[in-house]
Design a protein around this motif. Sequence first.
Motif, short mmCIF file in Angstrom:
data_model
loop_
_atom_site.label_atom_id
_atom_site.label_comp_id
_atom_site.label_asym_id
_atom_site.label_seq_id
_atom_site.Cartn_x
_atom_site.Cartn_y
_atom_site.Cartn_z
N ARG A 236 0.81 -1.23 0.00
CA ARG A 236 0.00 0.00 0.00
C ARG A 236 0.84 1.28 0.00
N ASN A 237 1.94 1.26 0.76
CA ASN A 237 2.72 2.49 0.94
C ASN A 237 3.86 2.66 -0.05
N TYR A 238 4.31 1.57 -0.68
CA TYR A 238 5.48 1.68 -1.55
C TYR A 238 5.23 1.16 -2.96
N LEU A 239 4.90 -0.11 -3.09
CA LEU A 239 4.80 -0.72 -4.41
C LEU A 239 3.65 -0.15 -5.26
N LEU A 240 2.45 -0.07 -4.69
CA LEU A 240 1.29 0.38 -5.48
C LEU A 240 1.35 1.88 -5.83
N PRO A 241 1.63 2.78 -4.87
CA PRO A 241 1.67 4.21 -5.23
C PRO A 241 2.78 4.56 -6.22
N ARG A 242 3.88 3.81 -6.20
CA ARG A 242 4.99 4.11 -7.10
C ARG A 242 4.89 3.33 -8.42
N LYS A 243 3.77 2.70 -8.63
CA LYS A 243 3.49 1.95 -9.86
C LYS A 243 4.55 0.87 -10.15
N LYS A 244 5.00 0.24 -9.07
CA LYS A 244 5.95 -0.86 -9.21
C LYS A 244 5.24 -2.21 -9.22
N ALA A 245 3.94 -2.19 -8.87
CA ALA A 245 3.19 -3.44 -8.81
C ALA A 245 1.69 -3.17 -8.93
N LEU A 246 0.96 -4.26 -9.23
CA LEU A 246 -0.51 -4.24 -9.25
C LEU A 246 -1.00 -5.29 -8.27
N ARG A 247 -2.19 -5.08 -7.71
CA ARG A 247 -2.78 -6.13 -6.88
C ARG A 247 -2.99 -7.36 -7.75
N ALA A 248 -2.71 -8.53 -7.19
CA ALA A 248 -2.82 -9.76 -7.97
C ALA A 248 -4.25 -10.30 -7.92
N ASN A 249 -5.15 -9.68 -8.70
CA ASN A 249 -6.50 -10.23 -8.84
C ASN A 249 -6.69 -10.61 -10.32
#
Length: 197
Positions: A27-40
Amino acid sequence: MDVILLERVEKLGAIGDVVSVKPGFARNYLLPRKKALRANEANKKVFEANRATIEADNAKRREVAQADSKGIDGKTVTLIRQASNTGQLYGSVSVRDIVEALEADGAKVNKGQIVLDRPIKAIGVNEVKVVLHPEVSVTIKINVARSPEEAELQEQGVDVMAAMFEKDVAGFTEDYDPNAEPGEIAPETADSEEAQG
């Protein structure tokens, strides 16, 4: 929490890897910095549809970073700072100081690319990692000294603090008389004081 990585993340994985991370890190690093997506399921389909574009874009950014790294790799930056006799700085060298010194030297980097584990608080030569891209990192040297002359000695591999300490000890032992009584002045010192008086 499971996420799909959009770029290589150190100690986690490469593009397209589905990894499990702590929710706060996602929530605080990967998603806001567009380094990852939730795996759904929806995001997996979106990622697979755009995988070629994401990988091509990453390859392009990596090539640019590799070209930039040639001008930075192994570079030595000298910073002149005030310090105590023990070599402790009055203040510290921060990421911003390093960025400004590199820019003055003609290298373009931003604060987020410099990996400084802790602020530099003593004189000496320190190695600092610069991450230009998740797959491209280089090392630079930060030479922190009290004067340009001291910086030059440090570049040659001289430990200026040890050299200064040895000089002080040598100067102290010249005046030291092991046979003198406590509080008594060494004979040659007494002679020189009488000559002055």
